[in-house]
Design a protein around this motif. Structure first.
Motif, short mmCIF file in Angstrom:
data_model
loop_
_atom_site.label_atom_id
_atom_site.label_comp_id
_atom_site.label_asym_id
_atom_site.label_seq_id
_atom_site.Cartn_x
_atom_site.Cartn_y
_atom_site.Cartn_z
N LEU A 75 0.85 -1.19 0.00
CA LEU A 75 0.00 0.00 0.00
C LEU A 75 0.89 1.24 0.00
O LEU A 75 1.61 1.50 0.96
CB LEU A 75 -0.92 0.00 1.22
CG LEU A 75 -1.82 1.23 1.41
CD1 LEU A 75 -2.80 1.36 0.25
CD2 LEU A 75 -2.59 1.12 2.73
N LEU B 201 1.05 5.33 -0.12
CA LEU B 201 0.15 6.40 0.30
C LEU B 201 0.75 7.77 0.11
O LEU B 201 1.97 7.95 0.23
CB LEU B 201 -0.17 6.25 1.79
CG LEU B 201 -0.92 5.02 2.27
CD1 LEU B 201 -0.75 4.90 3.77
CD2 LEU B 201 -2.37 5.12 1.91
N HIS C 132 -1.52 9.57 5.58
CA HIS C 132 -2.17 8.56 6.40
C HIS C 132 -3.56 9.00 6.84
O HIS C 132 -3.81 10.18 7.11
CB HIS C 132 -1.31 8.25 7.64
CG HIS C 132 -0.05 7.52 7.32
ND1 HIS C 132 -0.01 6.17 7.12
CD2 HIS C 132 1.20 7.98 7.10
CE1 HIS C 132 1.23 5.82 6.83
NE2 HIS C 132 1.98 6.90 6.81
N GLU D 30 -6.74 6.91 9.15
CA GLU D 30 -7.09 5.64 9.80
C GLU D 30 -8.38 5.03 9.25
O GLU D 30 -8.48 3.81 9.09
CB GLU D 30 -7.21 5.84 11.31
CG GLU D 30 -5.87 6.09 11.98
CD GLU D 30 -6.00 6.20 13.49
OE1 GLU D 30 -7.09 5.90 14.03
OE2 GLU D 30 -4.99 6.58 14.13
N ALA E 82 -7.54 3.45 5.93
CA ALA E 82 -6.76 2.22 6.11
C ALA E 82 -7.65 1.08 6.58
O ALA E 82 -7.49 -0.07 6.14
CB ALA E 82 -5.63 2.47 7.11
N ILE F 14 -9.52 -0.27 3.58
CA ILE F 14 -8.64 -1.10 2.75
C ILE F 14 -8.47 -2.48 3.40
O ILE F 14 -8.56 -3.52 2.74
CB ILE F 14 -7.26 -0.43 2.55
CG1 ILE F 14 -7.39 0.86 1.77
CG2 ILE F 14 -6.30 -1.40 1.88
CD1 ILE F 14 -7.79 0.68 0.32
N GLY F 15 -8.23 -2.49 4.69
CA GLY F 15 -8.07 -3.75 5.41
C GLY F 15 -9.31 -4.61 5.37
O GLY F 15 -9.23 -5.85 5.28
N THR G 249 3.69 -0.91 3.85
CA THR G 249 3.03 0.38 3.66
C THR G 249 4.11 1.44 3.49
O THR G 249 5.02 1.54 4.31
CB THR G 249 2.15 0.73 4.87
OG1 THR G 249 1.15 -0.28 5.03
CG2 THR G 249 1.47 2.07 4.66
N THR H 10 4.89 5.56 2.66
CA THR H 10 4.38 6.92 2.56
C THR H 10 5.25 7.68 1.56
O THR H 10 6.43 7.92 1.81
CB THR H 10 4.43 7.63 3.93
OG1 THR H 10 3.81 6.79 4.92
CG2 THR H 10 3.70 8.96 3.87
N PHE I 236 -3.43 7.01 -3.52
CA PHE I 236 -2.84 5.75 -3.06
C PHE I 236 -2.76 4.76 -4.21
O PHE I 236 -3.40 4.92 -5.24
CB PHE I 236 -3.65 5.15 -1.91
CG PHE I 236 -4.93 4.46 -2.32
CD1 PHE I 236 -5.01 3.07 -2.41
CD2 PHE I 236 -6.08 5.19 -2.62
CE1 PHE I 236 -6.19 2.43 -2.78
CE2 PHE I 236 -7.27 4.57 -3.00
CZ PHE I 236 -7.32 3.18 -3.07
N LEU J 239 -2.57 0.32 -4.56
CA LEU J 239 -2.66 -0.93 -3.82
C LEU J 239 -2.33 -2.09 -4.74
O LEU J 239 -2.93 -2.23 -5.81
CB LEU J 239 -4.08 -1.11 -3.25
CG LEU J 239 -4.36 -2.41 -2.47
CD1 LEU J 239 -3.48 -2.49 -1.21
CD2 LEU J 239 -5.83 -2.49 -2.09
#
Length: 334
Positions: A106, A108, A111, A113, A116, A119-120, A139, A141, A149, A151
């Motif tokens: 991933l 990015l 960030h 949360e 994320a 995505i999870g 991950t 940055t 982003f 993936l």
């Protein structure tokens, strides 16, 4: 509707130039390990196979592509993880391998949360459907490189050496079983986005073929994961398999030099009709870009085809012939 006939190349993806780039990239990859871990296939099939004793280990890597930009437009990211896993797992299935484990990457810009967690959520669901573990990932940055982003991931699978399916057993008269896709999957989105961008529609607008959903939601339907193919392999004499992704039916050239005659193709779902009408895309370009409602193909003897179709929710769509790939009167490849 766009007055111009839009093509994949117009949107920035030229399949022929992409093939030339791949050749340039791989021509120097000549070193091959010997013994345990030695390659069993050349570069260019759906997955790479390496020697692991009685078994072959299978490796595939892929990403979600520009479908992530539609997820950003819709501010909904909980399905793209399924796409990421599906694009890898389906490539393993196309060589007869069972998926075992997965690692994701991933990248990015910044960030968040909630992002994320979504995505999870998709990655977890994709792993559950595929009956495999996510064992790690990375991950990164990268605000100077990535805007938004990206993936991607890599999948590991296994198959007994005598069960590897690469298409060498495909023969004239074999039946072709097509399995329906769930929408556009995760290919051709550079063209799909250009079509929407140049149309009178936005992603938030009501989808004209179904008032209960939007254009964006229809395009975000996650890629189907074809795990039932493993059951077909166990119960039938499968000669060839194909995952229909970017470049559409051209992908069948990976399986055999013989031809494919689709005499009763799967009816494309409304999203393809929408894209074709709004982009004024001709039939040949559609079948050379999108899956057109058929995401996976199984090739096997005619006397076993109905069983395979029943096991997968598919149908017999045609047969193997001497040359060319065609659907109805439309010739995809001479």
């Amino acid at each position: 509707m766009n007055d111009k006939h839009l093509t994949y190349a117009d949107s920035g993806v030229d399949i022929e130039k992409e093939e030339e780039t791949i050749k340039a990239l791989t021509k120097g990859m000549t070193y091959k390990r010997e013994g345990l871990g030695a390659p069993l296939t050349g570069i260019g099939h759906y997955a790479g196979l390496i020697d692991f004793g009685e078994y072959a280990l299978a490796l595939a890597t892929d990403g979600v592509g520009s479908k992530v930009l539609i997820a950003n437009e819709m501010q909904r990211w909980n399905t793209v993880g399924i796409d990421c896993i599906a694009m890898n797992v389906n490539d393993l299935l196309a060589i007869g391998a069972e998926p075992l484990s997965f690692v994701d990457y991933l990248a990015l810009e910044k960030h968040d949360e909630d992002f994320a967690a979504q995505i999870g959520e998709g990655l977890r669901r994709g792993a559950e459907i595929s009956r495999m573990s996510i064992v790690g990932g990375e991950t990164a940055t990268l605000p100077d490189i990535v805007k938004g982003f990206d993936l991607a991931g890599t999948c590991l699978g296994m198959v007994k050496k005598d069960k590897i399916i690469t298409g060498e057993k495909v023969q004239l008269g074999d039946a072709i079983v097509g399995i329906p896709s769930d929408g556009v999957h995760s290919n051709g989105y550079t063209l799909a986005r250009k079509i929407v961008d140049e149309s009178s529609y936005s992603y938030q607008d009501e989808f004209p073929y179904d008032a209960s959903t939007t254009v964006g939601d229809e395009l975000l339907i996650p890629t189907r994961i074809y795990m039932e193919v493993l059951d077909v392999i166990k119960e039938c004499e499968v000669h060839g398999l194909a995952h229909i992704t970017g470049s559409g039916l051209l992908k069948l050239k990976r399986v055999t030099d013989l031809g494919f005659d689709f005499t009763d193709p799967i009816e494309p779902t409304p999203i393809f009709k929408f894209l074709q009408e709004e982009g004024n895309v001709d039939d040949l370009e559609m079948y050379r870009t999108f899956n057109m409602g058929m995401g996976f193909v199984i090739i096997l003897p005619l006397d076993q085809a109905e069983k395979a179709a029943s096991m997968t929710g598919g149908k017999i769509v045609g047969r193997i012939v001497e040359k060319s790939i065609k659907t109805g009167e439309l010739v995809i490849v001479e």
